[in-house]
Design an enzyme around this catalytic site. Structure first.
Site, PDB file in Angstrom:
ATOM      1  N   CYS A   3       0.798  -1.234   0.000  1.00 46.26           N
ATOM      2  CA  CYS A   3       0.000   0.000   0.000  1.00 46.26           C
ATOM      3  C   CYS A   3       0.832   1.287   0.000  1.00 46.26           C
ATOM      4  O   CYS A   3       0.597   2.169  -0.844  1.00 46.26           O
ATOM      5  CB  CYS A   3      -0.970   0.030   1.169  1.00 46.26           C
ATOM      6  SG  CYS A   3      -1.403  -1.566   1.852  1.00 46.26           S
ATOM      7  N   ARG A  31       6.347 -11.263   5.552  1.00 48.22           N
ATOM      8  CA  ARG A  31       5.744 -11.080   6.868  1.00 48.22           C
ATOM      9  C   ARG A  31       6.292 -12.125   7.826  1.00 48.22           C
ATOM     10  O   ARG A  31       6.528 -13.271   7.429  1.00 48.22           O
ATOM     11  CB  ARG A  31       4.215 -11.217   6.785  1.00 48.22           C
ATOM     12  CG  ARG A  31       3.611 -10.106   5.973  1.00 48.22           C
ATOM     13  CD  ARG A  31       2.111 -10.199   5.934  1.00 48.22           C
ATOM     14  NE  ARG A  31       1.603  -9.201   4.994  1.00 48.22           N
ATOM     15  CZ  ARG A  31       0.332  -9.104   4.622  1.00 48.22           C
ATOM     16  NH1 ARG A  31      -0.554  -9.945   5.121  1.00 48.22           N
ATOM     17  NH2 ARG A  31      -0.045  -8.186   3.773  1.00 48.22           N
ATOM     18  N   GLN A  81       1.240 -10.796  -3.545  1.00 45.41           N
ATOM     19  CA  GLN A  81      -0.189 -10.461  -3.558  1.00 45.41           C
ATOM     20  C   GLN A  81      -0.585  -9.972  -4.940  1.00 45.41           C
ATOM     21  O   GLN A  81       0.182  -9.284  -5.596  1.00 45.41           O
ATOM     22  CB  GLN A  81      -0.469  -9.328  -2.562  1.00 45.41           C
ATOM     23  CG  GLN A  81      -0.280  -9.703  -1.117  1.00 45.41           C
ATOM     24  CD  GLN A  81      -0.594  -8.508  -0.230  1.00 45.41           C
ATOM     25  OE1 GLN A  81       0.022  -7.464  -0.348  1.00 45.41           O
ATOM     26  NE2 GLN A  81      -1.547  -8.678   0.665  1.00 45.41           N
ATOM     27  N   ASP A 118      -2.242  -7.420  -5.771  1.00 47.13           N
ATOM     28  CA  ASP A 118      -2.693  -6.275  -4.995  1.00 47.13           C
ATOM     29  C   ASP A 118      -3.109  -5.129  -5.907  1.00 47.13           C
ATOM     30  O   ASP A 118      -2.555  -4.975  -6.997  1.00 47.13           O
ATOM     31  CB  ASP A 118      -1.521  -5.807  -4.118  1.00 47.13           C
ATOM     32  CG  ASP A 118      -1.991  -5.201  -2.818  1.00 47.13           C
ATOM     33  OD1 ASP A 118      -3.205  -5.025  -2.645  1.00 47.13           O
ATOM     34  OD2 ASP A 118      -1.124  -4.902  -1.972  1.00 47.13           O
ATOM     35  N   HIS A 173      -4.779  -0.851  -5.522  1.00 44.84           N
ATOM     36  CA  HIS A 173      -5.334   0.230  -4.716  1.00 44.84           C
ATOM     37  C   HIS A 173      -6.062   1.185  -5.636  1.00 44.84           C
ATOM     38  O   HIS A 173      -5.540   1.563  -6.678  1.00 44.84           O
ATOM     39  CB  HIS A 173      -4.227   0.928  -3.926  1.00 44.84           C
ATOM     40  CG  HIS A 173      -3.608   0.021  -2.916  1.00 44.84           C
ATOM     41  ND1 HIS A 173      -2.524  -0.763  -3.208  1.00 44.84           N
ATOM     42  CD2 HIS A 173      -3.976  -0.295  -1.645  1.00 44.84           C
ATOM     43  CE1 HIS A 173      -2.226  -1.497  -2.143  1.00 44.84           C
ATOM     44  NE2 HIS A 173      -3.088  -1.238  -1.188  1.00 44.84           N
ATOM     45  N   LYS A 197     -15.218  -3.636   4.979  1.00 42.36           N
ATOM     46  CA  LYS A 197     -14.701  -4.455   3.877  1.00 42.36           C
ATOM     47  C   LYS A 197     -15.671  -5.554   3.487  1.00 42.36           C
ATOM     48  O   LYS A 197     -16.591  -5.884   4.234  1.00 42.36           O
ATOM     49  CB  LYS A 197     -13.372  -5.094   4.273  1.00 42.36           C
ATOM     50  CG  LYS A 197     -13.518  -6.066   5.426  1.00 42.36           C
ATOM     51  CD  LYS A 197     -12.256  -6.900   5.635  1.00 42.36           C
ATOM     52  CE  LYS A 197     -12.438  -7.809   6.840  1.00 42.36           C
ATOM     53  NZ  LYS A 197     -11.364  -8.764   7.018  1.00 42.36           N
ATOM     54  N   HIS A 212      -8.306  -0.863  -0.848  1.00 40.23           N
ATOM     55  CA  HIS A 212      -7.352  -1.957  -1.126  1.00 40.23           C
ATOM     56  C   HIS A 212      -8.178  -3.104  -1.671  1.00 40.23           C
ATOM     57  O   HIS A 212      -9.248  -3.386  -1.147  1.00 40.23           O
ATOM     58  CB  HIS A 212      -6.694  -2.523   0.126  1.00 40.23           C
ATOM     59  CG  HIS A 212      -6.143  -1.531   1.082  1.00 40.23           C
ATOM     60  ND1 HIS A 212      -4.798  -1.385   1.282  1.00 40.23           N
ATOM     61  CD2 HIS A 212      -6.751  -0.663   1.912  1.00 40.23           C
ATOM     62  CE1 HIS A 212      -4.603  -0.464   2.209  1.00 40.23           C
ATOM     63  NE2 HIS A 212      -5.770  -0.009   2.613  1.00 40.23           N
TER      64      HIS A 212
HETATM   65 ZN   LIG Z   1      -3.238  -2.247   0.547  1.00 38.63          ZN
END
Ligand SMILES: [Zn+2]
Ligand SMILES: [Zn+2]
Length: 645
Positions: free
Chosen positions: A337, A366, A384, A386, A388, A472, A518
């Site tokens: 992010c 992580r 990910q 991912d 945004h 979410k 996200h």
């Molecule tokens: Zn994010």
């Protein structure tokens, strides 16, 4: 006559003599209920069917349909286990024996370990005791007497429990034949109903979970009220084992985890990597088609950035430690992010550019404790899918709908038909625990709700489940054997735009803060791949299979011809393996089957002459001869349509 009033769940009442039991009331209602009854609920509390009722109560008679009653049933099975073990091994010391999700366990101390043979013997004995239909009887014993009873029979752990837990002068015990247990209950009336169980394994555990305490042996059993449910459960376990992605990952040479490199870090072997490339190619095309812009961001960034984003605070327990370079701390990224935020912020944005949708196959690291790592499902390094989205308030409904439609396309293309959707909202009673203005939260939650409603997607609304920074939607897909997997998340964020002071110039010429969302569809490439392996049990559909066809010449005589065919198929864009080993055809077919290759193409004299191949499918078997061009056209159609077979 001294009567009391019983109120049943349907609201009807009946007058019965004081001291009537729930079992008697069940019998009055009907013989079928009396037979199915396991336990009762009186004014919200579970009680034995044999308990005399002494005041006006709300009463439900519970059967196997009630999950609490099933747990009582399983707890009674745990007592049955202890009773059987004591008959066979009178010197064992007893720990505790609670029900668990799919059965029960009981703890024992015994110098020798229980062997698989012992388990078999114990299971037989349990059936024997069950058939005797021994009653489970409740007894109240004065505490001192209870302690004495256990002291005399050398049950020091039980002694300890009575001394610690018994608060009233009289303590509750249950007997099953000669077996007597300090237990609050309730229990089912007798052992006769317990038929559908299987002892599964023995595991070590410390008394009260404390490693300073003695080691116990826990015998675990699976247990259901109905035999059919036990059979289903055992079958599902078998299936899960057969589909285990860790085993298939090795057998099909897809990936590995190397001790020399460290736990939770995935090595994608050529075949696994081939599947990943196909998955990623599909995804990148879809992203471009749906108006996302692909970006790349660094894997390490200044620790200060993570302080600005807040991760260095609330997320630090999940981060690898920082590393120092030129007196500045750098942080391996746990999330993508902040990187995307910096790209958005790199220049002043106009409302005309919004929404900005930045996507990245972003690798993050992580810190997960080694004890929770699990194959591809729980790892320390993963990528990910991912993205945004930065947008204006009036754009969120459309953005939400696009995200959900994209998620549906992922489910459809990768072969999942079942899913569960959850909407996690804020807790209206505690607005102080959330960042962002309450009206922004409401707007976001309303947008999520109305999008799901408009799309006629059934969902579970869970107030109070949202993270502190925004509501979410989660989508859990359901795999081939009914297991749900949490993958897709669409998450609002009222925190980062504030922390990074994000702005755009609105139509009115003023600066405004954009909304940020996200979203990840697969969640992580690794985990989604693990789910795919288990969903397909390694037999990937042709469009994903790392090898789509194996060319199997009957003998060395046809090798040149086989090589030409292989080249031709490769030129047509297929992933093909030529098995030119000096092996019998049967052995080649067997190996191709084991590798779960969708098509096997057999080449002999007949085929070479006529320009055909004999086609064999891994699950449909022999499909007969087909002209080569025909096979190419058929496979192309199958791959292009992402067909699942
Ligand atoms: Zn994010
Ligand atoms: Zn008990």
């Amino acid at each position: 006559m001294d009567n009391i009033q019983i109120t049943l769940p349907d609201g009807s009442t009946r007058e019965v003599p004081r001291g009537t039991t729930a079992a008697q009331i069940a019998a009055q209602i009907g013989p079928r209920l009396a037979q199915a009854a396991l336990v009762a609920r009186a004014d919200g509390e579970l009680v034995d069917l044999s308990k005399p009722l002494d005041h006006n109560v709300k009463l439900s008679i519970l059967t196997a349909k009630d999950p609490d009653a099933v747990q009582v049933f399983r707890h009674s099975a745990a007592h049955l286990l202890a009773a059987a073990v004591l008959e066979l091994y009178p010197d064992v010391k007893l720990g505790v024996g609670p029900p668990i999700d799919t059965g029960f366990f009981y703890e024992f101390v015994r110098p020798e370990p229980f062997t698989p043979d012992d388990l078999e013997k114990i299971e037989k004995k349990m059936h024997e005791v069950a058939e005797r239909d021994v009653p489970n009887e409740r007894k109240l014993i004065p505490k001192a007497e209870a302690v004495e009873l256990y002291r005399k029979s050398n049950q020091q752990f039980k002694c300890e429990l009575v001394e610690e837990k018994a608060v009233e002068p009289m303590v509750s015990f249950y007997t099953t034949g000669k077996f007597i247990d300090f237990c609050r209950g309730p229990h089912i009336p007798s052992t006769g109903r317990i038929k559908a169980f299987k002892l599964m394994n023995v595991a070590g555990a410390y008394w009260k979970g404390d490693e300073k305490n003695p080691q116990m042996q826990r015998i675990y059993g699976a247990c259901f009220v109905e035999q059919k449910d036990l059979d289903d459960y055992l079958h599902k376990l078998e299936e899960a084992k057969r589909r285990d992605h860790r085993r298939l990952g090795t057998e099909l040479d897809l990936f590995s985890i190397e001790d020399e490199a460290g736990p939770g870090l995935i090595f994608w072997h050529p075949k696994g990597a081939a599947i990943r490339r196909i998955m990623e190619d599909w995804l990148r095309n879809e992203l471009a088609r749906r108006g996302y812009e692909l970006v790349y961001t660094p894997h390490i960034m200044r620790l200060d950035l993570w302080k600005t984003s807040g991760h260095a605070g609330f997320y630090s327990a999940n981060m690898f430690g920082p590393m120092e370079v030129e007196k500045t701390d750098y942080q391996l990224k746990p999330m993508n992010c902040p990187g995307h935020v910096l790209i958005f912020k790199s220049r002043l944005r106009s409302y005309r550019e919004l929404p900005v949708r930045l996507a990245e196959l972003g690798t993050v690291y992580r810190y997960e404790r080694s004890g929770v790592l699990h194959g591809l499902m729980r790892v320390r390094g993963f990528t990910q899918d991912d993205a945004h989205i930065f947008c204006m308030p009036e754009q969120i409904e459309k953005e939400m709908q696009d995200c959900i439609e994209f998620a549906w396309e992922v489910l459809r293309v990768f072969g999942f038909s079942d899913y569960v959707v959850e909407l996690s909202a804020g807790d209206p009673a505690h607005p102080e625990t959330y960042v962002g203005a309450p009206e922004d939260w409401k707007h976001a939650e309303d947008a999520l709700k109305s999008t799901l409603d408009r799309m006629k997607v059934p969902y579970k609304y869970i107030p109070g489940e949202a993270a502190f920074y925004g509501p979410k939607i989660d989508v859990k897909l359901v795999d081939a054997i009914g297991r749900p997997w949490q993958l897709t998340t669409v998450q609002f964020d009222f925190n980062l735009p504030e922390r990074f002071q994000l702005e755009y110039v609105g139509e009115d010429g003023n600066r405004h803060r954009p909304l940020m969302v996200h979203r990840a569809l697969w969640g992580s490439v690794e985990r989604f791949f693990g789910v795919l392996i288990e969903h397909y049990a390694g037999a990937f559909p042709a469009w994903l299979a790392p090898v789509q066809a194996a060319v199997l010449p009957l003998s060395g005589k046809f090798e040149e011809h086989a090589r030409q065919l292989t080249e031709k198929l490769k030129a047509a864009g297929f992933r093909v393996h030529l098995d030119d080993r000096n092996e019998k055809l049967q052995a080649k077919i067997r190996d191709a089957q084991l590798q779960k290759i969708p098509y096997m193409l057999v080449l002999g004299a007949k085929e070479a002459e006529s320009g055909t191949v004999s086609v064999r499918h891994r699950s449909k078997g022999d499909l007969g001869p087909r002209p080569v061009e025909q096979f190419i056209a058929d496979l192309k159609a199958e791959v292009d349509s992402h067909a699942i077979q």
